[in-house]
Design an enzyme around this catalytic site. Structure first.
Site, PDB file in Angstrom:
ATOM      1  N   ASN A  16       0.605  -1.545  -0.237  1.00  0.00           N
ATOM      2  CA  ASN A  16       0.077   0.468  -0.425  1.00  0.00           C
ATOM      3  C   ASN A  16       0.582   1.267  -0.627  1.00  0.00           C
ATOM      4  O   ASN A  16       0.534   2.359   1.116  1.00  0.00           O
ATOM      5  CB  ASN A  16      -0.813   0.121   1.187  1.00  0.00           C
ATOM      6  CG  ASN A  16      -2.054   1.015   1.038  1.00  0.00           C
ATOM      7  OD1 ASN A  16      -2.262   0.851  -0.028  1.00  0.00           O
ATOM      8  ND2 ASN A  16      -2.295   2.058   2.039  1.00  0.00           N
ATOM      9  N   ALA A  70       3.476  -1.885   9.773  1.00  0.00           N
ATOM     10  CA  ALA A  70       2.423  -2.156   8.482  1.00  0.00           C
ATOM     11  C   ALA A  70       1.665  -3.273   9.029  1.00  0.00           C
ATOM     12  O   ALA A  70       1.194  -3.506  10.152  1.00  0.00           O
ATOM     13  CB  ALA A  70       4.051  -3.699   8.274  1.00  0.00           C
ATOM     14  N   SER A  94      -5.561   1.458  17.272  1.00  0.00           N
ATOM     15  CA  SER A  94      -6.100   3.239  16.912  1.00  0.00           C
ATOM     16  C   SER A  94      -7.307   2.570  17.334  1.00  0.00           C
ATOM     17  O   SER A  94      -7.831   2.191  18.512  1.00  0.00           O
ATOM     18  CB  SER A  94      -7.280   2.221  15.605  1.00  0.00           C
ATOM     19  OG  SER A  94      -8.059   2.828  14.977  1.00  0.00           O
ATOM     20  N   TYR A 150     -11.269  -5.271  10.924  1.00  0.00           N
ATOM     21  CA  TYR A 150      -9.992  -4.603  10.787  1.00  0.00           C
ATOM     22  C   TYR A 150     -10.006  -4.237  12.654  1.00  0.00           C
ATOM     23  O   TYR A 150      -8.644  -3.960  13.253  1.00  0.00           O
ATOM     24  CB  TYR A 150     -10.281  -3.697  10.199  1.00  0.00           C
ATOM     25  CG  TYR A 150      -8.772  -1.883  10.765  1.00  0.00           C
ATOM     26  CD1 TYR A 150      -7.711  -2.841  10.666  1.00  0.00           C
ATOM     27  CD2 TYR A 150      -9.394  -1.335  10.931  1.00  0.00           C
ATOM     28  CE1 TYR A 150      -7.024  -1.752  10.455  1.00  0.00           C
ATOM     29  CE2 TYR A 150      -8.660   0.126  11.475  1.00  0.00           C
ATOM     30  CZ  TYR A 150      -7.126  -0.176  11.149  1.00  0.00           C
ATOM     31  OH  TYR A 150      -6.284   0.628  12.023  1.00  0.00           O
ATOM     32  N   LYS A 158      -6.483  -5.345  15.997  1.00  0.00           N
ATOM     33  CA  LYS A 158      -5.555  -4.744  16.604  1.00  0.00           C
ATOM     34  C   LYS A 158      -6.373  -5.150  17.619  1.00  0.00           C
ATOM     35  O   LYS A 158      -5.402  -4.887  18.339  1.00  0.00           O
ATOM     36  CB  LYS A 158      -6.583  -3.178  16.220  1.00  0.00           C
ATOM     37  CG  LYS A 158      -6.027  -2.270  14.448  1.00  0.00           C
ATOM     38  CD  LYS A 158      -4.477  -2.182  14.430  1.00  0.00           C
ATOM     39  CE  LYS A 158      -4.318  -1.813  13.668  1.00  0.00           C
ATOM     40  NZ  LYS A 158      -3.281  -1.836  13.189  1.00  0.00           N
TER      41      LYS A 158
HETATM   42  P1  NAD Z   1      -0.283   2.687   5.395  1.00  0.00           P
HETATM   43  O1  NAD Z   1      -0.854   1.460   4.614  1.00  0.00           O
HETATM   44  O2  NAD Z   1      -0.252   4.202   4.863  1.00  0.00           O
HETATM   45  O3  NAD Z   1       0.636   2.291   5.094  1.00  0.00           O
HETATM   46  C1  NAD Z   1       0.848   0.523   6.199  1.00  0.00           C
HETATM   47  C2  NAD Z   1       2.392  -0.386   5.303  1.00  0.00           C
HETATM   48  O4  NAD Z   1       2.740  -1.368   5.982  1.00  0.00           O
HETATM   49  C3  NAD Z   1       2.495   0.441   3.339  1.00  0.00           C
HETATM   50  O5  NAD Z   1       3.337   0.752   3.100  1.00  0.00           O
HETATM   51  C4  NAD Z   1       2.541  -1.088   3.204  1.00  0.00           C
HETATM   52  O6  NAD Z   1       2.822  -1.760   2.314  1.00  0.00           O
HETATM   53  C5  NAD Z   1       2.981  -1.828   4.665  1.00  0.00           C
HETATM   54  N1  NAD Z   1       2.543  -3.436   4.830  1.00  0.00           N
HETATM   55  C6  NAD Z   1       1.348  -3.869   4.883  1.00  0.00           C
HETATM   56  N2  NAD Z   1       1.151  -4.697   4.730  1.00  0.00           N
HETATM   57  C7  NAD Z   1       2.809  -5.626   5.086  1.00  0.00           C
HETATM   58  C8  NAD Z   1       3.193  -6.829   5.315  1.00  0.00           C
HETATM   59  N3  NAD Z   1       3.113  -8.163   5.283  1.00  0.00           N
HETATM   60  N4  NAD Z   1       4.851  -7.416   5.344  1.00  0.00           N
HETATM   61  C9  NAD Z   1       5.569  -5.904   5.084  1.00  0.00           C
HETATM   62  N5  NAD Z   1       4.723  -4.553   4.869  1.00  0.00           N
HETATM   63  C10 NAD Z   1       3.682  -4.441   4.761  1.00  0.00           C
HETATM   64  O7  NAD Z   1      -0.658   2.675   6.110  1.00  0.00           O
HETATM   65  P2  NAD Z   1      -0.741   3.821   7.502  1.00  0.00           P
HETATM   66  O8  NAD Z   1      -1.787   5.243   7.614  1.00  0.00           O
HETATM   67  O9  NAD Z   1       0.887   4.690   7.706  1.00  0.00           O
HETATM   68  O10 NAD Z   1      -1.059   3.327   9.042  1.00  0.00           O
HETATM   69  C11 NAD Z   1      -0.047   2.945   9.696  1.00  0.00           C
HETATM   70  C12 NAD Z   1      -0.691   1.163  11.222  1.00  0.00           C
HETATM   71  O11 NAD Z   1      -1.359   2.640  11.889  1.00  0.00           O
HETATM   72  C13 NAD Z   1      -1.184   0.765  10.202  1.00  0.00           C
HETATM   73  O12 NAD Z   1      -1.412  -0.370  10.956  1.00  0.00           O
HETATM   74  C14 NAD Z   1      -2.627   1.248  10.712  1.00  0.00           C
HETATM   75  O13 NAD Z   1      -3.468   0.194  10.983  1.00  0.00           O
HETATM   76  C15 NAD Z   1      -2.333   2.463  11.896  1.00  0.00           C
HETATM   77  N6  NAD Z   1      -3.496   2.908  11.707  1.00  0.00           N
HETATM   78  C16 NAD Z   1      -4.045   4.425  11.018  1.00  0.00           C
HETATM   79  C17 NAD Z   1      -5.305   4.823  11.002  1.00  0.00           C
HETATM   80  C18 NAD Z   1      -5.088   5.882   9.694  1.00  0.00           C
HETATM   81  O14 NAD Z   1      -7.059   6.239   9.744  1.00  0.00           O
HETATM   82  N7  NAD Z   1      -4.148   6.244   8.833  1.00  0.00           N
HETATM   83  C19 NAD Z   1      -5.548   5.412  12.050  1.00  0.00           C
HETATM   84  C20 NAD Z   1      -5.598   4.363  12.750  1.00  0.00           C
HETATM   85  C21 NAD Z   1      -4.100   3.215  12.657  1.00  0.00           C
HETATM   86  N1  UFG Z   2     -17.116  10.788   5.797  1.00  0.00           N
HETATM   87  C1  UFG Z   2     -17.928  11.728   5.006  1.00  0.00           C
HETATM   88  N2  UFG Z   2     -17.852  11.746   3.236  1.00  0.00           N
HETATM   89  C2  UFG Z   2     -16.696  10.432   3.477  1.00  0.00           C
HETATM   90  C3  UFG Z   2     -15.775   9.952   4.331  1.00  0.00           C
HETATM   91  C4  UFG Z   2     -15.950   9.915   5.270  1.00  0.00           C
HETATM   92  O1  UFG Z   2     -19.233  12.181   5.176  1.00  0.00           O
HETATM   93  O2  UFG Z   2     -16.319   9.581   2.174  1.00  0.00           O
HETATM   94  C5  UFG Z   2     -16.863  10.732   7.364  1.00  0.00           C
HETATM   95  C6  UFG Z   2     -17.280   9.652   7.975  1.00  0.00           C
HETATM   96  O3  UFG Z   2     -18.881   9.319   8.225  1.00  0.00           O
HETATM   97  C7  UFG Z   2     -16.878   9.822   9.767  1.00  0.00           C
HETATM   98  C8  UFG Z   2     -16.019  10.920   9.007  1.00  0.00           C
HETATM   99  O4  UFG Z   2     -15.808  11.572   7.931  1.00  0.00           O
HETATM  100  O5  UFG Z   2     -18.198  11.098  10.445  1.00  0.00           O
HETATM  101  C9  UFG Z   2     -14.509  10.454   9.218  1.00  0.00           C
HETATM  102  O6  UFG Z   2     -14.966   9.013   8.513  1.00  0.00           O
HETATM  103  P1  UFG Z   2     -13.433   8.900   8.272  1.00  0.00           P
HETATM  104  O7  UFG Z   2     -13.268   7.344   7.343  1.00  0.00           O
HETATM  105  O8  UFG Z   2     -12.639   9.359   7.558  1.00  0.00           O
HETATM  106  O9  UFG Z   2     -12.480   8.555   9.701  1.00  0.00           O
HETATM  107  P2  UFG Z   2     -13.459   6.807  10.790  1.00  0.00           P
HETATM  108  O10 UFG Z   2     -13.469   7.514  11.404  1.00  0.00           O
HETATM  109  O11 UFG Z   2     -14.565   6.521   9.974  1.00  0.00           O
HETATM  110  O12 UFG Z   2     -12.509   6.104  10.186  1.00  0.00           O
HETATM  111  C10 UFG Z   2     -10.824   6.040  10.859  1.00  0.00           C
HETATM  112  C11 UFG Z   2     -10.077   4.684  10.221  1.00  0.00           C
HETATM  113  C12 UFG Z   2     -10.332   4.022  10.944  1.00  0.00           C
HETATM  114  C13 UFG Z   2      -9.618   4.455  12.007  1.00  0.00           C
HETATM  115  C14 UFG Z   2     -10.916   5.186  12.524  1.00  0.00           C
HETATM  116  C15 UFG Z   2      -9.569   5.617  14.182  1.00  0.00           C
HETATM  117  O13 UFG Z   2     -10.504   4.788   9.007  1.00  0.00           O
HETATM  118  O14 UFG Z   2      -9.059   2.735  10.792  1.00  0.00           O
HETATM  119  O15 UFG Z   2     -10.226   6.588  12.284  1.00  0.00           O
HETATM  120  O16 UFG Z   2      -8.629   6.001  14.473  1.00  0.00           O
HETATM  121  F1  UFG Z   2     -10.107   3.250  12.968  1.00  0.00           F
END
Ligand code: NAD
Ligand code: UFG
Length: 336
Positions: free
Chosen positions: A35, A81, A124, A148, A152
């Site tokens: 990703n 990751a 998360s 998902y 976690k």
């Molecule tokens: P991202 O997808 O940009 O980064 C994750 C990276 O992990 C990617 O570069 C992907 O290529 C790599 N990856 C996935 N599976 C792998 C594997 N098996 N081996 C090696 N590499 C692998 O995601 P992010 O937004 O940077 O999120 C990082 C972490 O934080 C994740 O664990 C995600 O669940 C967590 N998180 C993200 C958010 C968010 O909204 N971005 C919120 C809460 C938690």
């Molecule tokens: N929303 C819209 N339109 C869109 C996308 C989102 O109205 O196209 C709204 C959603 O309904 C929500 C808010 O914008 O009210 C935020 O939505 P996001 O999808 O950006 O974020 P979430 O809070 O639903 O979830 C994100 C990550 C989850 C993580 C969570 C808490 O996707 O993986 O934040 O960290 F678990």
């Protein structure tokens, strides 16, 4: 001594790599680019002027993963990751359980074998499910509402169990709220595959003209304007939270859990307004029905991280939107 960043080419990992390199830390990035893009690595070098080791590797490939530990003196691991799309996890639960859980087990087994003591895990706010009240503190009930979130929660439980079995381990579970924004340089940022699921990337793609209009998922929630409220946090603040967590682990603290958010909640329409202001572009939107599984309000109580890590988010939504826009307008197609 090196810090291993799994998923370090991803959105949060790349910003954390920059912060660590700027502190002259010895960084190793591992990613399979499932990703993310290899270009990220050049951008990290461009921003920091620093070099680092990189392994293109799947964490499921335990044999080759072990070589990373044989060849390097890894001191701490930050485990970013994993797969992270809620909707996709409902359609492909096995992919999520396999990738997120087995990867973590492989890492933890090697961590034990190579006597590595410090581990930071990307959890998360999703582990709070639909919270009973806001702000949410770290003692709030935990419940997962999709595969998902289950991964976690399961990994958090695995970490709690191994911490109980070995008091010499130092583990930080970081529960991120909603990461947004990008590095000031505009060289790295969030680059979702296909149509974004998350709000800010969607809005910025509307602003740049890649998408027609935002669908606002429901205006009938019990919030001040009826749209969903979230705690958006600038990714650079989040990255700095990891640095502070590593400092904490070096005090031999055992297992610690922190919310990383700002403590402020903003609605969808407030984010649209802030982005319009930052980009000076029109953001068309329409109200559609609620998205299944969404909750009304979610924002963090971050007093524990403030107190124990001496960490506090510094950026507000204006900076978040300006920096997201700067990244988007300089990279209208992301890293492609
Ligand atoms: P991202 O997808 O940009 O980064 C994750 C990276 O992990 C990617 O570069 C992907 O290529 C790599 N990856 C996935 N599976 C792998 C594997 N098996 N081996 C090696 N590499 C692998 O995601 P992010 O937004 O940077 O999120 C990082 C972490 O934080 C994740 O664990 C995600 O669940 C967590 N998180 C993200 C958010 C968010 O909204 N971005 C919120 C809460 C938690
Ligand atoms: N929303 C819209 N339109 C869109 C996308 C989102 O109205 O196209 C709204 C959603 O309904 C929500 C808010 O914008 O009210 C935020 O939505 P996001 O999808 O950006 O974020 P979430 O809070 O639903 O979830 C994100 C990550 C989850 C993580 C969570 C808490 O996707 O993986 O934040 O960290 F678990």
């Amino acid at each position: 001594m090196s810090i291993l960043l799994t998923g370090g080419a991803g959105y949060i990992g790349s910003h954390t790599a920059v912060e660590l390199l700027q502190l002259n830390k010895d960084v190793i990035i591992l990613d399979n680019f499932s990703n993310s893009s290899p270009l990220v690595l050049d951008r990290i070098k461009e921003i920091t002027g620093k070099s680092f080791k990189f392994y293109e590797l799947d964490l499921l490939d335990k044999k080759n993963l072990e070589k990373v530990f044989i060849d390097n003196n890894v001191d701490s691991i930050i485990h970013f990751a994993g797969y992270k799309a809620v909707g996709e996890s409902v359609d492909k639960p096995l992919d999520y359980y396999t990738n997120n859980i087995i990867s973590t087990l492989n890492l933890l087994e090697l961590m034990k074998k190579y006597n590595i003591k410090n581990f930071v895990f990307s959890s998360s706010a999703t582990v709070y499910g639909n919270p009973d009240k806001c702000p949410i503190n770290e003692n709030s009930p935990l419940r997962a509402t999709n595969p998902y979130g289950q991964t976690k929660l399961m990994i958090e439980n695995i970490l709690k169990d191994i911490s109980k079995s070995d008091a010499s381990l130092n583990i930080a579970i970081l529960r991120y709220f909603n990461p947004v924004g990008a590095h000031k340089s505009g060289l790295i940022g969030e680059d979702p595959n296909g149509i974004p699921n998350n709000l800010l990337p969607y809005i910025s793609q509307v602003a740049v003209g890649n998408l027609d209009k935002l669908k606002v998922f429901g205006d009938d929630y019990n919030t001040h304007d009826g749209t969903g409220v979230r705690d958006y946090i600038h990714v650079v603040d989040l990255a700095k939270g990891h640095i502070k967590s590593l400092d904490k682990l070096n005090t031999k603290c055992g297992l610690v859990i922190y919310n990383l958010g700002t403590g402020n909640g903003y609605s969808v329409l407030e984010m649209v307004d802030a982005f319009r202001e930052a980009s000076k572009r029109e953001i068309s939107y329409e109200i559609v029905k609620r998205r299944q599984g969404d909750i009304a309000i979610c924002y963090a109580d971050c007093t524990k991280a403030n107190r124990e890590l001496d960490w506090q988010a510094e950026y507000g939504i204006k900076d978040m939107c300006i920096d997201s826009w700067n990244w988007q307008v300089n990279n209208p197609k992301g890293y492609k």
